[in-house]
Structures are given as structure tokens and as C-alpha cells.
Design an enzyme around this catalytic site. Structure first.
Site, PDB file in Angstrom:
ATOM      1  N   SER A 137       0.380  -1.458   0.009  1.00 44.52           N
ATOM      2  CA  SER A 137       0.010   0.666  -0.090  1.00 44.52           C
ATOM      3  C   SER A 137       0.780   1.310   0.098  1.00 44.52           C
ATOM      4  CB  SER A 137      -1.084   0.403   0.640  1.00 44.52           C
ATOM      5  OG  SER A 137      -2.408   0.802   0.930  1.00 44.52           O
ATOM      6  N   LYS A 189     -22.305  17.185   9.083  1.00 44.15           N
ATOM      7  CA  LYS A 189     -20.615  17.781  10.073  1.00 44.15           C
ATOM      8  C   LYS A 189     -20.277  16.784  10.347  1.00 44.15           C
ATOM      9  CE  LYS A 189     -18.023  21.230  11.339  1.00 44.15           C
ATOM     10  NZ  LYS A 189     -16.643  21.622   9.687  1.00 44.15           N
TER      11      LYS A 189
END
Length: 333
Positions: A137, A189
Site C-alpha cells: 500500500s 458535519k
């Protein structure tokens, strides 16, 4: 109702704080340890022009590592410091990156890739990545900056993809009798809040972001490694590979060892067999060699659990996007 022991409740509280983004739980005893300047040490060879060996190990982050006894530089800070110093030495003609990392944050991985690429462009140095135990990765992402990639026969690499990690602690908080009230200016949010399940809409948004970052990684791999488009789908599955399969897919250039990576670097730079192989350290080590991954007394060494912060010991507890091979993350019972 079963009564939890004080120790169990304390452990639950620690994990809850870590998952809430308070993972930097640590205590510094005394002043921060003094950092000595990096100095050049010759590991082998006698000729004037040089090959610099730079180890890149562990979880990739741009955040300083906080310990009980002293702070340590982040991986990004340490690598960039070595690149800046190398740039001042015109005798350094090649760079060997010893990478042993499962990856880390998306941004830290991208910063390192860009810093290595910029260094190569400014200095015209040859760059070779040598993949050690694990270079998956983000660990593989930074190797894409190299001119050649050499993997050990036992290297685990690949995992070309991204994972979004979002711990959920509402069960633990409920066991502690703790609730969280949130006032927010927009409905998304507090998206990925550890205190409540994600809505279907939030899940779709996060998956879209994850797909975009994953495609960025795959596109870079295909472009840098000149990979056949027919192989793209296999790589995009983000699985890990041993060296032989990585070679078949063109993720690496050859299977070999550190000495082979150094030989590749010498060849690309047109250096003689006896060119100096150097490393930057903050302390002198007896019988030093290319397998020493420490640049200072606090970097690259095995630390006790007491010396590690909770977020470093379990980095996956911090919400965010990661170029990271993390077995077990995302498993469902």
C-alpha cells in the site's frame, strides 16, 4: 447486570479516547531528548562518488511520535531531512530506499512520493527502491518514485488501494454510561462520528471519496510501471502479492537483495564497483552496515510498550483515509 472490573473499565476508556481522536495519549517525562545533527558514515567502498542508503520503515505519518520518555521524528520528517542533506552533496549520485512499511496515511505517503520525485528531478540522481519484509500500500506507493524496484524473494507487496477507517465506540460508551450531545451546522458535519452509526447517505459519500483516492493510486501505478491495461483490474482489487507475482504483474523490476539494489543504483549512476555506500546517522554504530535502519538512538529501534503512544501502537483507531495494508481492519463477525 454484570459488573465490570476497574481494570476493564479503564481499558474501555482508553480505547474510547483513542477512537475519539484522542489517540495521542502519552506522557513526556522530562525535556525532549536532544536531536543530534545527521552525519555521514561510510558503510562500504572507497571511491569518491557515493550511493546513499535511506531506510523508510514502519507506519507512514507526518505526525511526530510521542513517547513517555522522549519524542521522535515522524517518518516523513526523518526522510525529508536526509534528502535535504543529500541534495547539498554533489558526490551523491544514487539513492537506495530500503522500504519496510505496510503504509500509512494517504497524505504522508503522497508527501514522501513527491519529495523523492522532486529530489530525483533536482539532483538527476538514480533512485532504486529495495522492498524488504513488507512494502505494501503506502509502502509501495513511495516506491513508485524510484527508477527501479527490487523486491526480496519473501517480500509482501501490492495492496494498491485505500481504506477508510472509522471506529465506532457507541457500545463502549454506553457500557460506561456516557453519552455525547452534538450541535451541528450541516447534516453531514459529524460524518464518520464514532458515537453513532453512519447513515446510508454518509456511507455513499465516504465510499465515493474512498473510490477516488483508490483510483488515484491505481492510475499512478499503471502510469509509473507501464502496466498493461488488461492487468489494471487485477491490481485494482488491492490484494497483496509475493515477489514472483509482483514481477509477473510488472509491479517490480527484479527479485533480489539489498546488494542487488545497490548494484542497480551503481549501474544506473555509472559508478564503479568500489563506490562509497553511505548512510546518515545521528550516532556512530560499531560494525555498521546497510541493514542498520537506525539514524539515531530513538529511530528505528524496538521500543517497549511503555515508550509508545496509544495512537502509534494502534494507529488504525484514528479515523481517516489510509494507503495501508492492515489485516483484520473491516472484518465483520
Amino acid at each position: 447486570m454484570k459488573k465490570e472490573s476497574p481494570i476493564a473499565l479503564f481499558a474501555i476508556t482508553l480505547f474510547a479516547f483513542a477512537a475519539c481522536g484522542c489517540g495521542g495519549l502519552h506522557v513526556n517525562i522530562g525535556a525532549e531528548s536532544k536531536k543530534e545533527p545527521l552525519k555521514e558514515y561510510v558503510l562500504q567502498g572507497k571511491e569518491g562518488d557515493k550511493v546513499l542508503v535511506v531506510p523508510i520503515r514502519g507506519f507512514l505519518s507526518d505526525a511526530p511520535k510521542k513517547g513517555l520518555l522522549h519524542d521522535r521524528q515522524s517518518v516523513v520528517e526523518e526522510v525529508v531531512a536526509q534528502l535535504r542533506l543529500a541534495e547539498k552533496d554533489e558526490r551523491i549520485k544514487a539513492l537506495v530506499l530500503e522500504i519496510d512499511s505496510p503504509g500509512g496515511s494517504v497524505t504522508a505517503s503522497d508527501i514522501l512520493y513527491r519529495e523523492i520525485t522532486d529530489y530525483k528531478e533536482r539532483t538527476k540522481s538514480a533512485v532504486v527502491a529495495v522492498l524488504m519484509d513488507v512494502a505494501a500500500s503506502g509502502g509501495y506507493y513511495i516506491a513508485l518514485a524510484a527508477d527501479r524496484i527490487v523486491a526480496h524473494p519473501t517480500t509482501i507487496t501490492g495492496s494498491v488501494g485505500v481504506v477508510f477507517i472509522s471506529p465506532k465506540v457507541e457500545g463502549l460508551m454506553g457500557k460506561l454510561g456516557v453519552t455525547v450531545d452534538v450541535s451541528k451546522s450541516g447534516k453531514e458535519k459529524d460524518m464518520a462520528s464514532p458515537f453513532r452509526p453512519a447513515t446510508l447517505e454518509e456511507t455513499k459519500i465516504l465510499q465515493s471519496l474512498t473510490d477516488s483516492l483508490g483510483a488515484r493510486f491505481v492510475d499512478l501505478t499503471v502510469a509509473r510501471r507501464n502496466i498493461d491495461p488488461a492487468v489494471r483490474a487485477e491490481i485494482a482489487g488491492a490484494r497483496i502479492y509475493l515477489a514472483e507475482d509482483a514481477l509477473r504483474l510488472r509491479l517490480i523490476d527484479r527479485i533480489g537483495y539489498v546488494k542487488n539494489g545497490i548494484a542497480e543504483a551503481r549501474g544506473l549512476a555509472g559508478l564503479p564497483q568500489d563506490a562509497k555506500i553511505i548512510a546518515y546517522r545521528r550516532a556512530k554504530y560499531p560494525n555498521d552496515n546497510v541493514y542498520n535502519t537506525s539514524s539515531s538512538s530513538g529511530t528505528g529501534e524496538v521500543l517497549s510498550l511503555a515508550e509508545m503512544s496509544l495512537s502509534e501502537f494502534i494507529p488504525s483507531l484514528r479515523s481517516g483515509f489510509y494507503y495501508l495494508w492492515a489485516p483484520g481492519i473491516g472484518e465483520r463477525q
